[in-house]
Motif scaffolding. Structure first.
Motif, mmCIF file in Angstrom:
data_model
loop_
_atom_site.group_PDB
_atom_site.id
_atom_site.type_symbol
_atom_site.label_atom_id
_atom_site.label_comp_id
_atom_site.label_asym_id
_atom_site.label_seq_id
_atom_site.Cartn_x
_atom_site.Cartn_y
_atom_site.Cartn_z
ATOM 1 N N SER A 1 2.119 6.798 29.223
ATOM 2 C CA SER A 1 2.821 8.072 29.322
ATOM 3 C C SER A 1 3.633 8.314 28.057
ATOM 4 N N GLU B 1 1.596 7.150 25.040
ATOM 5 C CA GLU B 1 0.315 7.810 25.283
ATOM 6 C C GLU B 1 -0.087 8.678 24.096
ATOM 7 N N ARG C 1 -2.688 5.759 35.976
ATOM 8 C CA ARG C 1 -2.310 6.424 34.741
ATOM 9 C C ARG C 1 -3.058 5.811 33.556
ATOM 10 N N THR D 1 9.319 14.705 26.846
ATOM 11 C CA THR D 1 8.419 13.909 27.672
ATOM 12 C C THR D 1 9.037 13.792 29.060
#
Length: 316
Positions: free
Chosen positions: A44, A48, A70, A229
């Motif tokens: 994430s 990511e 994920r 984020t």
């Protein structure tokens, strides 16, 4: 005062835009076909985004994190950027340093190690099963454990091997009680935890860069700045609502942040010196005034002692 604030904000936006255009153009056509990168915390956010940028540069990317769903989703995204890449997910809860020992056995080679794992909470000192504070484990000890684990492979790379810790370079203050209470067992606070882990990243990555066997490996600690984020999901709802979410409106995107952070990773020659502290635009910043040979030696020795105890199954 208001006019100055507006002008400062406009200048910052203009400066960021110009720098982003320059670094994007510089690295637009880089190709690291056949090279391998491990991005820890890559399921994430900034991690990511960096993993995606590396896949765009034709790296084979391994994404490590806790969330399997994920992780698999990110791997699919990586394949959309580099369809022929050997991308994969590696389950890892990096707060447990002992789980890092032996991970390199699953790799034949490695060219880039990127550490972005972290946690944003307002909790008091919270010990893991290994006796480390959770924040210190994620923001510092696990990162050095990963470097130690993978340095033998990185040293064999011929593509300018690099270790990047994304945290707080140039932003944190020194932690003055590093000798008296290095693991904050008696002086824990949110600010001390943030300053200590940032300070220790500076010192230890510098110390690793000075080891003779690591002269072909480049090390950097960088600060991403404020990024829009899902950072702060561990915070209480009222903190997220009143402080975190409004601020994110002003943050750079994860994509833009990754472009800046990845500039260090997208070079194929080892720089001299092979250690750097970098700001949110990938530009060099100065270490703290307490970044001395004495502090570096102390933190190096203390860190290696802590990691050795954990590998032997002891609480610290």
């Amino acid at each position: 005062m208001g006019g100055t604030t507006v002008l400062d904000a406009l200048f910052f936006i203009f400066n960021k835009t110009m720098r982003l255009q320059a670094v994007t153009a510089k690295n637009l056509h880089v190709n690291f076909e056949g090279c391998k990168a491990l991005v820890v915390g890559g399921t994430s956010g900034i991690g990511e985004a960096i993993a995606t940028r590396l896949a765009q540069a034709r790296f084979n990317v391994v994404v490590a994190g806790r969330n399997i769903d994920r992780g698999n989703s990110v791997v699919e995204k990586l394949h959309s950027k580099h369809p022929k890449g050997a991308h994969s997910f590696l389950p890892l809860d990096a707060q447990y340093v002992s789980d890092i020992h032996g991970l390199s056995n699953e790799f034949k080679h490695l060219d880039r190690l990127v550490c972005t794992q972290g946690i944003s909470t307002i909790q008091a000192r919270t010990e893991t099963r290994e006796g480390l504070d959770q924040k210190m484990a994620l923001h510092y000890y696990s990162r050095i454990a990963l470097a130690q684990e993978f340095l033998p492979l990185l040293r064999q790379s011929t593509s300018g091997p690099r270790v990047l810790s994304v945290f707080s370079a140039g932003v944190h203050s020194p932690y003055h009680k590093y000798k008296e209470d290095p693991d904050l067992k008696n002086h824990y606070s949110l600010s001390n935890a943030a300053n200590a882990t940032g300070f220790y990243n500076d010192l230890m990555l510098d110390a690793l860069s000075e080891e003779p066997e690591n002269q072909n490996v480049a090390f950097a600690h960088t600060a991403p700045g404020f990024v829009s984020t899902n950072w702060g999901t561990e915070m209480p709802w009222y903190v997220r609502t009143l402080f975190v979410r409004p601020l994110q409106f002003y943050g750079k995107t994860a994509h833009d942040c990754a472009e800046f952070m990845s500039d260090f990773l997208l070079q194929d020659k080892t720089p001299i010196p092979n250690f750097a502290l970098l700001d949110q635009f990938g530009e060099p910043v100065e270490p703290t005034t307490m970044h001395t040979p004495e502090a570096k030696a102390f933190i190096r020795n203390h860190t290696l002692e802590v990691l050795a105890k954990i590998h032997q199954g002891q609480r610290v």
